[in-house]
Design an enzyme around this catalytic site. Structure first.
Site, short mmCIF file in Angstrom:
data_model
loop_
_atom_site.label_atom_id
_atom_site.label_comp_id
_atom_site.label_asym_id
_atom_site.label_seq_id
_atom_site.Cartn_x
_atom_site.Cartn_y
_atom_site.Cartn_z
N HIS A 1 0.82 -1.21 0.00
CA HIS A 1 0.00 0.00 0.00
C HIS A 1 0.86 1.26 0.00
O HIS A 1 0.38 2.34 0.33
CB HIS A 1 -0.90 0.03 1.24
CG HIS A 1 -1.73 -1.19 1.42
ND1 HIS A 1 -2.62 -1.60 0.45
CD2 HIS A 1 -1.82 -2.11 2.43
CE1 HIS A 1 -3.23 -2.72 0.88
NE2 HIS A 1 -2.75 -3.04 2.05
N HIS B 1 -7.26 -4.63 -0.70
CA HIS B 1 -6.62 -5.90 -0.99
C HIS B 1 -7.34 -6.62 -2.11
O HIS B 1 -7.20 -7.84 -2.28
CB HIS B 1 -6.61 -6.80 0.25
CG HIS B 1 -6.16 -6.09 1.47
ND1 HIS B 1 -7.04 -5.53 2.36
CD2 HIS B 1 -4.91 -5.82 1.92
CE1 HIS B 1 -6.34 -4.95 3.34
NE2 HIS B 1 -5.06 -5.11 3.10
#
Lengths: 330, 330
Positions: free
Chosen positions: A56, A218
């Site tokens: 991320h 995700h």
């Protein structure tokens, strides 16, 4: 799978070595996977620790530095860091004023941060957690009970970090972190999937003209799939979801965030539509971020996060910050 | 083609409207496609104008602001801006001390900037051009006689911008711009193609495990294609090319640049290999950038740019800058 890596096994440690080499203002403990400020803890200051799966970036390591986080714990890609990492980080940043854990609402992250907090408290360190859960797309999800924590994490880390830098006590730092979370809502959209290096194949599949509305960071499923429509229609779906959960009003801070594979020219097209939508609701964007701040590897898509500001929050947002990914005022 | 746009025809103007809405420090003339600083020209300061095709964001509009450019002219995607745009920009930033044109070496850009310079000189504005041609991959290319201008453009704009901000005369500003270009070398690698919105299909095709070594920022062919190898081997090919053209030595400024679709975690893996390679040559990376600075839409890949520093150049690099894409020191 096409990736600029040496091997799926070493991607996180290789990237951490790169972070260490690139940023002399950070101290990177590659063995324990903990990133802290190079100068060590600031005496008397509340310490801020966050963490979560890798993939991320710049979240969270890119937000370690003056005016923001004291430490970040990166897990393996899309995998929670372990309690031991969090404990090492918590000890490293403890300066006697307590440590705030900023936790995105994913089951693994929440459990592991709870365990780390208990261990730190056994050491006599006061730990207060704040859980970020700003994603309006779905109530429960893969890996999550309740709402997912996404873009508001950046706002929480910046604003709570600014208050901590001023020497505020931990109760106040925790309160402002919770306030930012409560005032923020997000919604994400995916045009493509992403591929976790260890998996070697895309997390999900989308048709040639299909997008996922309400995507998780995700690749967790969102609200529904539909055809790709013009940017203004995609933005309307995202902001209708935000606005129906917490009506957009007053002065707002907006982030138009790229998922990792989206060109900046498209993010500005999106920002233009977001600006028109929010202005059309009678609200005013007084602060903004446009860029890659909380990504999902090479996923194409975007998320939009809206935070209803107060004068006090605006002032904390504007305070000096000096991290790899956010830097102004000094 | 999956893009977050309203239509291929409006992508540049929609993005410019987004830039205008996001950045109150910029003035955006959407009709003429010119981005300037909101405050107008700084009396007595040399004006810096750059420009080129869109699709490389944040280049150039993201580098307009204190300490860097005074104006940027974005063309259509991967298409040179027209002389009229450049003339509007040159007039807008003229404060009586002359205007520097920073031109990436592509035939259309060079010709159009030359024409604009002639027109501006008819108005009595002194214009000095500097052509950036740092890409060692190929001698001539599609759209280019001689070497292509790529990553060094960011360094030239930052360092010449800092000197101009100090009130230096145009001859000195042009000289430092040329010096940075001469001291810089770049090499790019593509894992995937990109799709120009108006074309609607990928610019080129690569096999499932194939990469293009020496790629241009518009997808122009490089030196050769080969299989994707571990990051350290890809970096060695790129830096061997740089090093055999201008041996890496002393203190260097390095940019590891994403092509638009590359996750930051991979750019840090690349940076780690670049750091090891350059350290292994006995040189020292004293300043760096890791991120998306000169992109090719959603292309996956990276470029690396190395500039041999002097103390004077380091000081100018460190000087305060306040633009959407580079910001420090104030």
């Amino acid at each position: 799978m096409k990736k600029l890596i040496n091997s799926p096994d070493s991607v996180v440690t290789d990237a951490l070595a790169g972070v260490a080499a690139a940023h002399p203002g950070l101290a990177v403990d590659i063995e324990n996977k903990v990133i802290t400020r190079a100068g060590g803890p600031t005496p008397g200051k509340v310490g801020l620790v966050s963490g979560g799966g890798s993939g991320h970036e710049p979240l969270h390591g890119g937000f370690v530095g003056y005016g923001m986080l004291d430490a970040a714990c990166p897990g393996e890609v899309f995998t929670s860091p372990v309690p031991d990492q969090m404990l090492v980080a918590t000890r490293a940043v403890n300066a006697g004023a307590g440590v705030l854990h900023i936790v995105k609402n994913y089951t693994g992250d929440v459990l592991n941060f709870e365990m780390a907090a208990e261990l730190a408290q056994d050491d006599g360190i006061e730990v207060v957690p704040v859980v970020v859960n700003d994603d309006v797309a779905v109530q429960d999800s893969l890996y999550t009970a309740g709402r997912r924590g996404v873009g508001a994490t950046v706002f929480v880390e910046k604003i709570a970090g600014a208050l901590a830098e001023r020497g505020a006590p931990i109760a106040d730092v925790a309160a402002v972190a919770a306030e930012v979370n409560e005032r923020s809502r997000s919604f994400g959209v995916a045009l493509t999937s992403c591929t976790v290096p260890a998996a070697g194949k895309p997390t999900f599949e989308l048709g040639e003209n299909e997008i996922e509305l309400g995507i998780g960071i995700h690749g967790e499923p969102g609200r529904h799939r539909g055809p790709l429509t013009p940017a203004r229609e995609v933005v309307a779906v995202a902001l209708d979801a935000v606005n129906s959960d917490l009506p957009v009003s007053g002065d707002v801070l907006v982030m138009v965030n790229g998922m990792g594979g989206t060109p900046l020219i498209e993010l500005y097209v999106i920002y233009n539509e977001v600006h028109k939508y929010i202005t059309g609701k009678g609200a005013r964007i007084t602060r903004n971020l446009v860029g890659n701040y909380i990504t999902s590897l090479e996923m194409q898509g975007f998320s939009v996060t809206v935070c209803q500001l107060t004068d006090a929050l605006t002032e904390l947002w504007d305070a000096a910050v000096d991290t790899p990914a956010l830097r102004w005022g000094r």
